[in-house]
Enzyme design. Structure first.
Site, short mmCIF file in Angstrom:
data_model
loop_
_atom_site.label_atom_id
_atom_site.label_comp_id
_atom_site.label_asym_id
_atom_site.label_seq_id
_atom_site.Cartn_x
_atom_site.Cartn_y
_atom_site.Cartn_z
N ILE A 20 0.84 -1.20 0.00
CA ILE A 20 0.00 0.00 0.00
C ILE A 20 0.88 1.25 0.00
O ILE A 20 2.07 1.19 0.30
CB ILE A 20 -0.96 0.02 1.21
CG1 ILE A 20 -0.20 -0.06 2.53
CG2 ILE A 20 -1.98 -1.11 1.11
CD1 ILE A 20 -1.07 0.18 3.75
N CYS A 21 0.26 2.35 -0.34
CA CYS A 21 0.91 3.65 -0.40
C CYS A 21 1.72 3.90 0.87
O CYS A 21 1.21 3.65 1.96
CB CYS A 21 -0.16 4.73 -0.58
SG CYS A 21 0.49 6.36 -0.84
N PRO A 22 2.95 4.31 0.73
CA PRO A 22 3.64 4.82 -0.46
C PRO A 22 4.56 3.81 -1.14
O PRO A 22 5.29 4.17 -2.06
CB PRO A 22 4.48 5.97 0.11
CG PRO A 22 4.91 5.45 1.45
CD PRO A 22 3.70 4.66 1.95
#
Length: 87
Positions: A20-22
């Site tokens: 998941i981000c980042p």
């Protein structure tokens, strides 16, 4: 080197599924730093934020988003990014 469905030569494959981000953008940035100018990076992701983050990454850093698609599995997102030419 392999060829995609679009007959675009792919120089690097990057699988960020489950991240998941980042992390997906950070991994793409690392791969692009190692790539040669004009290389195509295929990135597979499952994070919906990449649908916003990858186009913005390319726009801000001058790379070309050659192709973007949503695959039916999970959903999964696929991007083809071309590294900008050196000046």
């Amino acid at each position: 080197m392999t060829t995609s469905l679009l007959d675009t030569p792919i120089n690097h494959h990057l699988d960020t599924q489950g991240l998941i981000c980042p992390e997906p953008v950070m991994m793409l940035h690392k791969t692009i730093r190692k790539a040669d100018s004009g290389d195509i990076i295929e990135m597979i992701a499952t994070d919906p934020a990449t649908t916003r983050d990858i186009p913005n990454f390319c726009r801000h850093l001058g790379h070309t988003l050659v192709h973007q698609e949503t695959l039916n599995e999970a959903p999964t997102y696929r991007y083809l990014v071309k590294k900008k030419s050196a000046y």
